[in-house]
Scaffold this active site. Sequence first.
Site, PDB file in Angstrom:
ATOM      1  N   THR A  38       0.806  -1.074  -0.111  1.00  0.00           N
ATOM      2  CA  THR A  38      -0.102  -0.088   0.007  1.00  0.00           C
ATOM      3  C   THR A  38       0.813   1.328   0.136  1.00  0.00           C
ATOM      4  O   THR A  38       0.485   2.488  -0.489  1.00  0.00           O
ATOM      5  CB  THR A  38      -1.106   0.018   1.264  1.00  0.00           C
ATOM      6  OG1 THR A  38      -1.838  -1.097   1.259  1.00  0.00           O
ATOM      7  CG2 THR A  38      -1.645   1.110   1.356  1.00  0.00           C
ATOM      8  N   TYR A  51      -8.514   0.800  -3.431  1.00  0.00           N
ATOM      9  CA  TYR A  51      -7.086   0.998  -4.151  1.00  0.00           C
ATOM     10  C   TYR A  51      -6.337  -0.139  -4.709  1.00  0.00           C
ATOM     11  O   TYR A  51      -6.799  -1.398  -4.242  1.00  0.00           O
ATOM     12  CB  TYR A  51      -6.226   1.814  -3.172  1.00  0.00           C
ATOM     13  CG  TYR A  51      -5.615   0.978  -1.916  1.00  0.00           C
ATOM     14  CD1 TYR A  51      -6.405   0.448  -0.943  1.00  0.00           C
ATOM     15  CD2 TYR A  51      -4.426   0.278  -2.017  1.00  0.00           C
ATOM     16  CE1 TYR A  51      -6.029  -0.202   0.027  1.00  0.00           C
ATOM     17  CE2 TYR A  51      -3.861  -0.451  -1.103  1.00  0.00           C
ATOM     18  CZ  TYR A  51      -4.739  -0.683  -0.064  1.00  0.00           C
ATOM     19  OH  TYR A  51      -4.165  -1.721   0.875  1.00  0.00           O
ATOM     20  N   THR A 117       1.842  -4.243   4.318  1.00  0.00           N
ATOM     21  CA  THR A 117       1.586  -4.574   5.660  1.00  0.00           C
ATOM     22  C   THR A 117       0.966  -6.089   5.901  1.00  0.00           C
ATOM     23  O   THR A 117       0.977  -6.671   7.114  1.00  0.00           O
ATOM     24  CB  THR A 117       0.522  -3.618   6.445  1.00  0.00           C
ATOM     25  OG1 THR A 117      -0.773  -3.718   5.791  1.00  0.00           O
ATOM     26  CG2 THR A 117       1.011  -2.221   6.426  1.00  0.00           C
ATOM     27  N   ASP A 118       0.428  -6.667   4.957  1.00  0.00           N
ATOM     28  CA  ASP A 118      -0.365  -7.831   5.202  1.00  0.00           C
ATOM     29  C   ASP A 118       0.662  -8.891   5.523  1.00  0.00           C
ATOM     30  O   ASP A 118       0.268  -9.740   6.617  1.00  0.00           O
ATOM     31  CB  ASP A 118      -1.146  -8.183   3.838  1.00  0.00           C
ATOM     32  CG  ASP A 118      -2.469  -7.706   3.747  1.00  0.00           C
ATOM     33  OD1 ASP A 118      -2.615  -6.557   4.345  1.00  0.00           O
ATOM     34  OD2 ASP A 118      -2.867  -7.877   2.620  1.00  0.00           O
ATOM     35  N   LYS A 190       0.284  -7.672  12.837  1.00  0.00           N
ATOM     36  CA  LYS A 190      -0.644  -6.827  12.349  1.00  0.00           C
ATOM     37  C   LYS A 190      -1.880  -7.255  13.435  1.00  0.00           C
ATOM     38  O   LYS A 190      -2.343  -8.327  13.232  1.00  0.00           O
ATOM     39  CB  LYS A 190      -0.940  -6.887  10.795  1.00  0.00           C
ATOM     40  CG  LYS A 190      -1.862  -6.009  10.476  1.00  0.00           C
ATOM     41  CD  LYS A 190      -1.821  -6.181   8.798  1.00  0.00           C
ATOM     42  CE  LYS A 190      -2.916  -5.051   8.187  1.00  0.00           C
ATOM     43  NZ  LYS A 190      -2.826  -5.061   6.870  1.00  0.00           N
ATOM     44  N   GLU A 311      -2.188 -28.543  28.146  1.00  0.00           N
ATOM     45  CA  GLU A 311      -3.163 -29.338  28.242  1.00  0.00           C
ATOM     46  C   GLU A 311      -3.031 -30.494  27.258  1.00  0.00           C
ATOM     47  O   GLU A 311      -3.804 -31.528  27.173  1.00  0.00           O
ATOM     48  CB  GLU A 311      -4.361 -28.681  27.791  1.00  0.00           C
ATOM     49  CG  GLU A 311      -4.969 -27.719  28.996  1.00  0.00           C
ATOM     50  CD  GLU A 311      -6.115 -27.018  28.450  1.00  0.00           C
ATOM     51  OE1 GLU A 311      -7.345 -27.573  28.540  1.00  0.00           O
ATOM     52  OE2 GLU A 311      -6.093 -25.989  28.135  1.00  0.00           O
TER      53      GLU A 311
HETATM   54  N1  ASP Z   1      -2.643  -5.563   0.881  1.00  0.00           N
HETATM   55  C1  ASP Z   1      -1.832  -4.613   1.181  1.00  0.00           C
HETATM   56  C2  ASP Z   1      -0.374  -5.179   1.232  1.00  0.00           C
HETATM   57  O1  ASP Z   1       0.024  -5.839   2.160  1.00  0.00           O
HETATM   58  C3  ASP Z   1      -1.909  -3.755   2.395  1.00  0.00           C
HETATM   59  C4  ASP Z   1      -0.986  -2.881   2.973  1.00  0.00           C
HETATM   60  O2  ASP Z   1       0.305  -2.734   2.536  1.00  0.00           O
HETATM   61  O3  ASP Z   1      -1.098  -2.128   3.730  1.00  0.00           O
HETATM   62  O4  ASP Z   1       0.336  -5.210   0.247  1.00  0.00           O
END
Ligand code: ASP
Length: 354
Positions: A38, A51, A117-118, A190, A311
């Site tokens: 992103t 996007y 971020t993923d 995340k 457990e």
């Molecule tokens: N789907 C995006 C990615 O991981 C999300 C992001 O970058 O925030 O490339």
Amino acid sequence: MTRLMRSSGIVALAVGLCTVPASPADKPNVVVLATGGTIAGAAGSDVQAAYTSGQVGVEQLLAAVPQAKKLASLRGEQVSNIGSQDMNDEVWLKLARRVNELAAMSDVDGIVITHGTDTIEETAYFLNLVVKSRKPVVLTAAMRPSTALSADGPLNFFNAVAVAANKDAVGRGVLVVVNDWIHGAASLTKTSTTAVQTFLSPVRGLIGTVAYGEAEFYRGPVGKNTLDSEFSLDGVTALPRVDIIMAHENMDGALINAAAAAGAKGIVIAGVGNGNMTQPALDALAAQAKKGVVCVRSSRVVTGRVGRKVEVDDDKLGLVASEELNPQKARVLLRLALLKPRSLADVQRLFQEY
Ligand code: ASP
């Protein structure tokens, strides 16, 4: 420097004079490796949710944050331009090799990797295990595309360059800098699908903080990493298949057996609670473990540790406990562990040490 001193404009000016290098030759050399995400995403308008990741190239990224050039001499390379939901072994191996090549160069002081971020936590942890250098390797990302109102990418990028150029970042393992926080690769996860404050290091906390390029480090890395890691990609062209299966109410063994049938050499269970699952799932897992599939119990819970024999009788069933690694990072460690034959005790040791 104390917080009070930092808040003084005079000291801030003095700090600026001392720490901003006098000439380009004095500046640390930082290489930016762009992979997409992103942070390189673009939308049709600045206020729409929809996007596409990975639209902006590395040169545009660098040009969008000219302030970063005050911190370091920067040059960029495009490794891939994908949403990190599409991250794959081919890009991982290419990226890791390039990081190792660059880190071995005497004229490279630090590396910044822009990423989605993923899956940034998986890539960061993978690099933490296979990069052979103490030089700063800093991943950064953004939750909002580059075209968004209040895009978070530019400041994250600026802060990542500041950390990569900072001598105090040396030897702290692979780092992730997002939203003013410096996370260790083994710790972060995340936690929000959309919020800018999505990354937490819930079990052991932050490595440090960074505000407008000024970094403070609190501690070293969690777990063995980089030069102390026993893992290497020398001669590696493929990584073994390891699947993650989430536990839930009324779980049976079907997906566990399907994973083994699909060729998984390892299975990570994202267990309920302390790595638990139903008895039928546990029976199926123990049966696969007996056949040689290495089976790790992790947890779908966002924080906490999965210990042995709470457990579940891991000794009797031939299972491994993931300790502090969440399922996605347990999978990364297990894939590297399975590059050579190991006893279950040795795999368990890895989860304790890394
Ligand atoms: N789907 C995006 C990615 O991981 C999300 C992001 O970058 O925030 O490339």
